[in-house]
Write an enzyme that holds these catalytic residues in place. Structure first.
Site, PDB file in Angstrom:
ATOM      1  N   HIS A 105      22.147  28.978  24.390  1.00 27.76           N
ATOM      2  CA  HIS A 105      22.180  27.580  24.804  1.00 27.76           C
ATOM      3  C   HIS A 105      22.967  27.567  26.110  1.00 27.76           C
ATOM      4  O   HIS A 105      23.883  28.391  26.288  1.00 27.76           O
ATOM      5  CB  HIS A 105      22.928  26.697  23.814  1.00 27.76           C
ATOM      6  CG  HIS A 105      22.363  26.695  22.418  1.00 27.76           C
ATOM      7  ND1 HIS A 105      22.678  27.660  21.503  1.00 27.76           N
ATOM      8  CD2 HIS A 105      21.541  25.824  21.787  1.00 27.76           C
ATOM      9  CE1 HIS A 105      22.060  27.399  20.359  1.00 27.76           C
ATOM     10  NE2 HIS A 105      21.366  26.290  20.504  1.00 27.76           N
ATOM     11  N   ASP A 108      26.640  27.865  25.643  1.00 31.64           N
ATOM     12  CA  ASP A 108      27.181  29.076  25.009  1.00 31.64           C
ATOM     13  C   ASP A 108      27.698  29.987  26.119  1.00 31.64           C
ATOM     14  O   ASP A 108      28.639  30.755  25.926  1.00 31.64           O
ATOM     15  CB  ASP A 108      26.095  29.898  24.293  1.00 31.64           C
ATOM     16  CG  ASP A 108      25.417  29.147  23.178  1.00 31.64           C
ATOM     17  OD1 ASP A 108      26.059  28.274  22.581  1.00 31.64           O
ATOM     18  OD2 ASP A 108      24.234  29.440  22.913  1.00 31.64           O
TER      19      ASP A 108
HETATM   20  C1  XUL Z   1      20.057  25.418  14.292  1.00 31.98           C
HETATM   21  C2  XUL Z   1      19.311  26.458  15.038  1.00 31.98           C
HETATM   22  C3  XUL Z   1      19.565  26.515  16.499  1.00 31.98           C
HETATM   23  C4  XUL Z   1      18.372  26.859  17.320  1.00 31.98           C
HETATM   24  C5  XUL Z   1      18.605  26.799  18.804  1.00 31.98           C
HETATM   25  O1  XUL Z   1      19.773  25.380  12.941  1.00 31.98           O
HETATM   26  O2  XUL Z   1      18.577  27.228  14.475  1.00 31.98           O
HETATM   27  O3  XUL Z   1      20.592  27.414  16.715  1.00 31.98           O
HETATM   28  O4  XUL Z   1      17.873  28.122  17.025  1.00 31.98           O
HETATM   29  O5  XUL Z   1      19.108  25.594  19.214  1.00 31.98           O
END
Ligand code: XUL
Ligand code: CO
Length: 440
Positions: A105, A108
């Site tokens: 993300h 992150d």
């Molecule tokens: C949440 C999830 C996230 C996504 C990316 O349950 O799986 O981490 O993979 O936003």
């Protein structure tokens, strides 16, 4: 190149394949990256990726208690320094595990700034550093994404927020996240709509929200394409948590949405095991629904806990479950756009750095073992033939005419009258299931 000049995992070297009789916890017993499994190597079937947020950012606080994990790369009061350290730790671990993809993300990589401009500057700084490391080590992102769920501004959703101002802020964030993803040569880009849904329908116009979501995704797609993003966009379904109800409930719900808004050419599905469980499905079900429509993009590898309904994101370790999933993946030619991202975390009470390393080794080994078993089932057993034979009545005679669209309802009645009561034909579930345990 590291900024700290030190190793974060000094006790471990490069993890090697030692074969199934090895008792060394720091070795692969099944994951031989170069082993040919049919036309591809194991490494190609299983394009592993590490999840930046779980492995390098998760300090295991929960609603009942403070953080338990003291991750050494996080200890600095300067955000940029922390981000450099985090990148050093991530790339060191990836190199040692032989994983050459990561998923992230935007925030992150580095903490969000106090305003949009500061966030943009920070993302510039850290992506310059990551790019250097990528070039040096032959690593790249499997996908990037924007975190549109953590900041309080998204409490009522991002692209589905009743307030246009919030939607626009989410747009600004995705623009920056896409810029970073393009710069870092990310193979794909994910949308996981954690807060795209509702807590109660009493105060919600689902029609407006879903239409806005579709428009939002279209403008993100257009921006990406205009700026040279060639990868696939993925939607990651999840039925709930944090929302009571999330619009991207499961694979078939998302498919309906993508077709309705004509997004199916640019978007595919990122299917996560634990999200399937929460939707009341098996992982195999979700994979199959995606493959049936040629829409499987990538997978988030983990597993839930069968005794409760949380998104526990445990590392995958159940060989039976994985073999069944790999059977579907192999039957359908593999994962074309994406790979196998470990969207998994170690337990709150797993506080040694070693736990993180072992979790990945064991998860990679479990997938490798399942891939080999699934390949053997497909090539050394009658599995495919048994499955095909259940449908053989549609490949000849009137069954074939029906498939070809040549029969009407009266033809069906004539056939039924002529042939009387159908014979019972066993579904043979036990025989199919037995195959898996024969080959693992
Ligand atoms: C949440 C999830 C996230 C996504 C990316 O349950 O799986 O981490 O993979 O936003
Ligand atoms: Co996920």
């Amino acid at each position: 190149m590291t900024t700290s000049g030190k190793e974060f995992f000094p006790e471990i070297g490069k993890i090697k394949y030692e074969g199934k009789d090895s008792k060394n916890p720091y070795a692969f017993r099944y994951y031989d990256k170069d082993l040919m499994v049919g036309e591809k190597t194991l490494g190609k079937w299983l394009k592993f990726s590490i999840a930046y947020w779980h492995s390098f950012g998760n300090i295991s606080s929960d609603p009942f208690g403070k953080a338990t994990k003291a991750l050494p790369w996080l200890y600095h009061n300067d955000s940029v320094k922390v981000a450099y350290n985090k990148a050093d730790a991530a790339f060191e671990l990836m190199a040692k595990l032989g994983i050459d993809h990561y998923c992230f993300h935007d925030f992150d990589l580095i903490d969000e700034g106090d305003d949009l401009t500061e966030s943009e500057v920070r993302l510039q700084i850290i992506s310059d550093y990551l790019l250097e490391k990528q070039n040096e080590m032959g690593i790249r992102p499997l996908w990037g994404t924007a975190n549109l769920f953590s900041h309080p501004r998204y409490m009522n959703g991002a692209a589905t927020n009743p307030d246009f101002h919030v939607l626009a802020s989410a747009g600004a964030q995705v623009k920056n996240a896409l810029d970073v993803s393009i710069k870092l040569n990310a193979e794909n880009f994910v949308f996981w709509g954690g807060r795209e849904g509702y807590m109660s329908i009493i105060n919600t116009s689902t029609k407006i929200e879903k239409e806005n979501l579709a428009r939002f995704l279209s403008v993100c797609r257009d921006y990406g394409r205009k700026n040279g993003f060639k990868g696939t966009f993925f939607i990651e379904p999840k039925p709930m948590e944090p929302c009571k109800h999330q619009y991207d409930y499961d694979v078939e719900t998302v498919l309906g949405f993508l077709y309705k808004y004509k997004l199916e050419k640019d978007f595919k599905l990122n299917v996560e095991v634990n999200h399937a469980t929460l939707a009341g499905h098996t992982f195999e079900h979700e994979l199959q629904m995606a493959y049936d429509n040629n829409m499987l993009g990538s997978i988030d590898a983990n597993r839930g806990d069968m005794q409760n309904g949380w998104d526990t994101d445990q590392f995958p370790i159940d060989i039976f479950e994985l073999t069944h999933a790999m059977l579907i993946i192999l039957e359908n030619g593999g994962i074309v756009d994406g790979g196998v991202n470990f969207d998994a975390k170690t337990r709150r009470d797993s506080t040694d750095l070693e736990d993180l390393i072992i979790a990945h080794i064991a998860g990679m080994d479990a997938f490798a073992r399942a891939t080999i078993a699934a390949y053997r089932i497909l090539t050394e057993s009658n599995y495919a033939e048994w499955k095909r034979n259940r449908y053989q009545s549609y490949s000849k005679g009137l069954g074939k005419d029906f498939s070809d669209g040549k029969l009407d309802l009266e033809d069906l009645k004539d056939f039924a009258l002529e042939h009387g009561e159908p014979l019972q034909i066993s579904g043979k579930q036990e025989r199919f299931e037995q195959l898996i345990s024969m080959f693992i």
